[in-house]
Write a protein that holds these residues in place. Structure first.
Motif, PDB file in Angstrom:
ATOM      1  N   ARG A  58      46.764  62.966  38.428  1.00  0.00           N
ATOM      2  CA  ARG A  58      47.439  63.495  39.622  1.00  0.00           C
ATOM      3  C   ARG A  58      46.413  63.899  40.676  1.00  0.00           C
ATOM      4  O   ARG A  58      46.605  63.642  41.878  1.00  0.00           O
ATOM      5  N   MET A  59      45.321  64.513  40.239  1.00  0.00           N
ATOM      6  CA  MET A  59      44.252  64.884  41.174  1.00  0.00           C
ATOM      7  C   MET A  59      43.597  63.630  41.767  1.00  0.00           C
ATOM      8  O   MET A  59      43.281  63.589  42.962  1.00  0.00           O
ATOM      9  N   MET A  60      43.426  62.619  40.928  1.00  0.00           N
ATOM     10  CA  MET A  60      42.826  61.373  41.393  1.00  0.00           C
ATOM     11  C   MET A  60      43.701  60.698  42.435  1.00  0.00           C
ATOM     12  O   MET A  60      43.204  60.168  43.435  1.00  0.00           O
ATOM     13  N   LYS A  61      45.006  60.697  42.202  1.00  0.00           N
ATOM     14  CA  LYS A  61      45.944  60.118  43.171  1.00  0.00           C
ATOM     15  C   LYS A  61      45.842  60.828  44.512  1.00  0.00           C
ATOM     16  O   LYS A  61      45.795  60.190  45.565  1.00  0.00           O
ATOM     17  N   LYS A  62      45.794  62.160  44.466  1.00  0.00           N
ATOM     18  CA  LYS A  62      45.667  62.945  45.699  1.00  0.00           C
ATOM     19  C   LYS A  62      44.375  62.623  46.435  1.00  0.00           C
ATOM     20  O   LYS A  62      44.317  62.701  47.661  1.00  0.00           O
ATOM     21  N   ALA A  63      43.336  62.277  45.682  1.00  0.00           N
ATOM     22  CA  ALA A  63      42.034  61.951  46.284  1.00  0.00           C
ATOM     23  C   ALA A  63      41.963  60.485  46.729  1.00  0.00           C
ATOM     24  O   ALA A  63      40.924  60.031  47.202  1.00  0.00           O
ATOM     25  N   GLY A  64      43.077  59.742  46.579  1.00  0.00           N
ATOM     26  CA  GLY A  64      43.130  58.376  47.069  1.00  0.00           C
ATOM     27  C   GLY A  64      42.782  57.302  46.052  1.00  0.00           C
ATOM     28  O   GLY A  64      42.602  56.137  46.414  1.00  0.00           O
ATOM     29  N   GLU A  65      42.713  57.668  44.788  1.00  0.00           N
ATOM     30  CA  GLU A  65      42.382  56.691  43.744  1.00  0.00           C
ATOM     31  C   GLU A  65      43.568  55.767  43.501  1.00  0.00           C
ATOM     32  O   GLU A  65      44.727  56.178  43.615  1.00  0.00           O
ATOM     33  N   SER A  66      43.286  54.509  43.157  1.00  0.00           N
ATOM     34  CA  SER A  66      44.354  53.528  42.920  1.00  0.00           C
ATOM     35  C   SER A  66      44.924  53.683  41.510  1.00  0.00           C
ATOM     36  O   SER A  66      44.237  54.112  40.581  1.00  0.00           O
ATOM     37  N   ASP A  67      46.197  53.301  41.378  1.00  0.00           N
ATOM     38  CA  ASP A  67      46.845  53.320  40.070  1.00  0.00           C
ATOM     39  C   ASP A  67      46.094  52.446  39.075  1.00  0.00           C
ATOM     40  O   ASP A  67      45.921  52.815  37.919  1.00  0.00           O
ATOM     41  N   ARG A  68      45.633  51.304  39.531  1.00  0.00           N
ATOM     42  CA  ARG A  68      44.915  50.381  38.653  1.00  0.00           C
ATOM     43  C   ARG A  68      43.716  51.044  38.004  1.00  0.00           C
ATOM     44  O   ARG A  68      43.492  50.909  36.813  1.00  0.00           O
ATOM     45  N   ARG A  69      42.923  51.711  38.817  1.00  0.00           N
ATOM     46  CA  ARG A  69      41.707  52.341  38.291  1.00  0.00           C
ATOM     47  C   ARG A  69      42.048  53.529  37.388  1.00  0.00           C
ATOM     48  O   ARG A  69      41.398  53.739  36.371  1.00  0.00           O
ATOM     49  N   ILE A  70      43.058  54.269  37.742  1.00  0.00           N
ATOM     50  CA  ILE A  70      43.461  55.411  36.908  1.00  0.00           C
ATOM     51  C   ILE A  70      43.957  54.916  35.550  1.00  0.00           C
ATOM     52  O   ILE A  70      43.542  55.417  34.504  1.00  0.00           O
ATOM     53  N   LEU A  71      44.836  53.942  35.573  1.00  0.00           N
ATOM     54  CA  LEU A  71      45.454  53.465  34.338  1.00  0.00           C
ATOM     55  C   LEU A  71      44.498  52.690  33.435  1.00  0.00           C
ATOM     56  O   LEU A  71      44.745  52.565  32.238  1.00  0.00           O
ATOM     57  N   SER A  72      43.402  52.194  33.986  1.00  0.00           N
ATOM     58  CA  SER A  72      42.470  51.374  33.214  1.00  0.00           C
ATOM     59  C   SER A  72      41.278  52.139  32.662  1.00  0.00           C
ATOM     60  O   SER A  72      40.442  51.548  31.978  1.00  0.00           O
ATOM     61  N   VAL A  73      41.177  53.420  32.926  1.00  0.00           N
ATOM     62  CA  VAL A  73      39.998  54.173  32.486  1.00  0.00           C
ATOM     63  C   VAL A  73      39.772  54.067  30.988  1.00  0.00           C
ATOM     64  O   VAL A  73      38.631  53.902  30.542  1.00  0.00           O
ATOM     65  N   ALA A  74      40.822  54.131  30.197  1.00  0.00           N
ATOM     66  CA  ALA A  74      40.656  54.064  28.742  1.00  0.00           C
ATOM     67  C   ALA A  74      40.060  52.725  28.296  1.00  0.00           C
ATOM     68  O   ALA A  74      39.433  52.647  27.241  1.00  0.00           O
ATOM     69  N   ALA A  75      40.223  51.697  29.099  1.00  0.00           N
ATOM     70  CA  ALA A  75      39.703  50.368  28.776  1.00  0.00           C
ATOM     71  C   ALA A  75      38.705  49.907  29.843  1.00  0.00           C
ATOM     72  O   ALA A  75      38.659  48.735  30.208  1.00  0.00           O
ATOM     73  N   TRP A  76      37.888  50.821  30.333  1.00  0.00           N
ATOM     74  CA  TRP A  76      36.995  50.529  31.455  1.00  0.00           C
ATOM     75  C   TRP A  76      36.036  49.377  31.186  1.00  0.00           C
ATOM     76  O   TRP A  76      35.657  48.660  32.111  1.00  0.00           O
ATOM     77  N   ARG A  77      35.645  49.164  29.964  1.00  0.00           N
ATOM     78  CA  ARG A  77      34.710  48.070  29.660  1.00  0.00           C
ATOM     79  C   ARG A  77      35.335  46.699  29.928  1.00  0.00           C
ATOM     80  O   ARG A  77      34.640  45.748  30.260  1.00  0.00           O
ATOM     81  N   GLU A  78      36.647  46.599  29.745  1.00  0.00           N
ATOM     82  CA  GLU A  78      37.350  45.334  29.924  1.00  0.00           C
ATOM     83  C   GLU A  78      38.012  45.197  31.290  1.00  0.00           C
ATOM     84  O   GLU A  78      38.604  44.159  31.581  1.00  0.00           O
TER      85      GLU A  78
END
Length: 152
Positions: A58-78
Protein backbone atom coordinates in the motif's frame (compact mmCIF):
# COMPACT_ATOMS: atom_id res chain seq x y z
CA UNK A 1 -7.42 -12.53 14.07
CA UNK A 2 -6.42 -10.80 17.24
CA UNK A 3 -3.03 -9.50 18.27
CA UNK A 4 -1.36 -10.92 21.35
CA UNK A 5 -0.78 -7.46 22.77
CA UNK A 6 -0.84 -3.80 21.91
CA UNK A 7 1.78 -2.81 19.36
CA UNK A 8 5.20 -2.51 21.02
CA UNK A 9 5.72 1.02 19.73
CA UNK A 10 2.45 2.08 21.33
CA UNK A 11 3.47 0.63 24.68
CA UNK A 12 7.02 1.98 24.40
CA UNK A 13 6.86 5.24 22.41
CA UNK A 14 10.64 5.66 22.75
CA UNK A 15 11.03 2.57 20.58
CA UNK A 16 9.05 4.28 17.81
CA UNK A 17 11.28 7.34 18.11
CA UNK A 18 14.39 5.15 17.96
CA UNK A 19 13.15 3.25 14.91
CA UNK A 20 12.16 6.48 13.17
CA UNK A 21 15.60 7.93 13.93
CA UNK A 22 17.30 4.80 12.60
CA UNK A 23 15.37 4.83 9.36
CA UNK A 24 15.51 8.60 9.15
CA UNK A 25 19.31 8.41 9.10
CA UNK A 26 19.16 5.98 6.18
CA UNK A 27 16.79 8.29 4.32
CA UNK A 28 19.36 11.10 4.27
CA UNK A 29 21.35 9.22 1.61
CA UNK A 30 20.95 8.63 -2.11
CA UNK A 31 19.27 5.25 -1.58
CA UNK A 32 16.17 5.40 -3.78
CA UNK A 33 12.88 5.25 -1.89
CA UNK A 34 11.66 2.59 -4.32
CA UNK A 35 14.61 0.39 -3.40
CA UNK A 36 13.90 0.78 0.31
CA UNK A 37 10.28 -0.21 -0.31
CA UNK A 38 11.32 -3.28 -2.30
CA UNK A 39 13.64 -4.53 0.42
CA UNK A 40 11.00 -3.87 3.09
CA UNK A 41 8.48 -5.98 1.23
CA UNK A 42 10.91 -8.79 0.43
CA UNK A 43 12.20 -9.14 4.00
CA UNK A 44 8.62 -9.07 5.27
CA UNK A 45 7.65 -11.86 2.88
CA UNK A 46 10.56 -14.00 4.04
CA UNK A 47 9.76 -13.34 7.71
CA UNK A 48 6.05 -14.05 7.27
CA UNK A 49 5.04 -10.67 8.66
CA UNK A 50 1.43 -10.34 7.52
CA UNK A 51 1.20 -6.82 8.96
CA UNK A 52 4.09 -5.61 6.78
CA UNK A 53 3.21 -7.70 3.73
CA UNK A 54 -0.12 -5.86 3.78
CA UNK A 55 1.31 -2.44 4.67
CA UNK A 56 4.29 -2.09 2.34
CA UNK A 57 2.50 -2.70 -0.98
CA UNK A 58 0.00 0.00 0.00
CA UNK A 59 2.88 2.36 0.79
CA UNK A 60 4.56 1.41 -2.48
CA UNK A 61 1.39 2.16 -4.43
CA UNK A 62 1.16 5.59 -2.80
CA UNK A 63 4.78 6.21 -3.81
CA UNK A 64 3.91 5.43 -7.45
CA UNK A 65 5.14 1.84 -7.68
CA UNK A 66 3.54 -0.37 -10.35
CA UNK A 67 1.39 -3.38 -9.52
CA UNK A 68 3.70 -5.55 -11.61
CA UNK A 69 6.75 -4.72 -9.55
CA UNK A 70 4.90 -5.04 -6.25
CA UNK A 71 3.36 -8.40 -7.12
CA UNK A 72 6.61 -9.83 -8.50
CA UNK A 73 8.91 -9.11 -5.55
CA UNK A 74 8.66 -12.67 -4.22
CA UNK A 75 9.91 -13.92 -7.60
CA UNK A 76 12.30 -11.05 -8.40
CA UNK A 77 14.96 -13.33 -9.88
CA UNK A 78 12.54 -14.48 -12.60
CA UNK A 79 10.84 -11.12 -13.20
CA UNK A 80 12.28 -8.60 -15.68
CA UNK A 81 10.93 -5.56 -13.83
CA UNK A 82 13.93 -4.69 -11.63
CA UNK A 83 17.18 -2.89 -12.29
CA UNK A 84 20.53 -4.51 -11.62
CA UNK A 85 20.93 -2.26 -8.57
CA UNK A 86 17.53 -3.33 -7.22
CA UNK A 87 18.43 -6.97 -7.81
CA UNK A 88 21.63 -6.48 -5.83
CA UNK A 89 19.61 -4.88 -3.02
CA UNK A 90 17.09 -7.73 -3.02
CA UNK A 91 19.85 -10.36 -2.94
CA UNK A 92 21.47 -8.55 0.00
CA UNK A 93 18.08 -8.36 1.70
CA UNK A 94 17.61 -12.11 1.41
CA UNK A 95 21.12 -12.81 2.73
CA UNK A 96 20.82 -10.44 5.69
CA UNK A 97 17.32 -11.66 6.54
CA UNK A 98 18.40 -15.31 6.46
CA UNK A 99 21.76 -14.96 8.23
CA UNK A 100 21.39 -18.23 10.12
CA UNK A 101 20.57 -20.27 7.02
CA UNK A 102 24.05 -20.68 5.60
CA UNK A 103 27.68 -21.02 6.62
CA UNK A 104 28.61 -17.71 4.96
CA UNK A 105 25.63 -15.49 5.84
CA UNK A 106 26.44 -12.77 3.30
CA UNK A 107 28.44 -14.35 0.48
CA UNK A 108 31.14 -12.22 -1.11
CA UNK A 109 29.35 -12.49 -4.44
CA UNK A 110 26.23 -10.86 -2.98
CA UNK A 111 28.21 -8.17 -1.15
CA UNK A 112 30.45 -7.40 -4.13
CA UNK A 113 27.47 -7.06 -6.44
CA UNK A 114 25.92 -4.57 -4.02
CA UNK A 115 29.16 -2.55 -3.94
CA UNK A 116 29.04 -2.30 -7.74
CA UNK A 117 25.77 -0.37 -7.50
CA UNK A 118 25.96 1.56 -4.23
CA UNK A 119 28.65 3.77 -2.78
CA UNK A 120 29.67 3.21 0.83
CA UNK A 121 27.17 5.67 2.33
CA UNK A 122 24.26 4.37 0.28
CA UNK A 123 25.25 0.78 0.99
CA UNK A 124 25.30 1.60 4.70
CA UNK A 125 21.79 3.02 4.35
CA UNK A 126 20.66 -0.13 2.54
CA UNK A 127 22.00 -2.34 5.35
CA UNK A 128 20.24 -0.11 7.91
CA UNK A 129 16.93 -0.35 6.00
CA UNK A 130 17.23 -4.14 5.83
CA UNK A 131 18.07 -4.37 9.53
CA UNK A 132 15.24 -2.02 10.47
CA UNK A 133 12.57 -3.93 8.56
CA UNK A 134 13.77 -7.14 10.17
CA UNK A 135 13.29 -5.50 13.59
CA UNK A 136 9.80 -4.33 12.62
CA UNK A 137 8.96 -7.83 11.38
CA UNK A 138 10.08 -9.35 14.67
CA UNK A 139 7.98 -6.92 16.69
CA UNK A 140 4.92 -7.64 14.57
CA UNK A 141 5.32 -11.40 14.25
CA UNK A 142 6.02 -11.90 17.96
CA UNK A 143 2.95 -9.93 18.97
CA UNK A 144 0.80 -11.05 16.02
CA UNK A 145 -0.08 -7.58 14.85
CA UNK A 146 -3.09 -7.82 12.56
CA UNK A 147 -2.70 -6.93 8.89
CA UNK A 148 -4.66 -3.90 7.78
CA UNK A 149 -4.91 -2.27 11.18
CA UNK A 150 -2.63 0.63 10.28
CA UNK A 151 -3.25 2.93 7.35
CA UNK A 152 -0.42 5.26 6.37
Amino acid sequence: MQSRMTNIVTILPEVMKAMQALQGAAQTTELPEKTAHLVHLRASQINGCGFCVDLHPRMMKKAGESDRRILSVAAWREAPFYTDAERAALALTEALTRIADREEPVPDTVWNEATRHYDEKTLAALVVEIAAINVWNRFNVATRQVAGEWNP
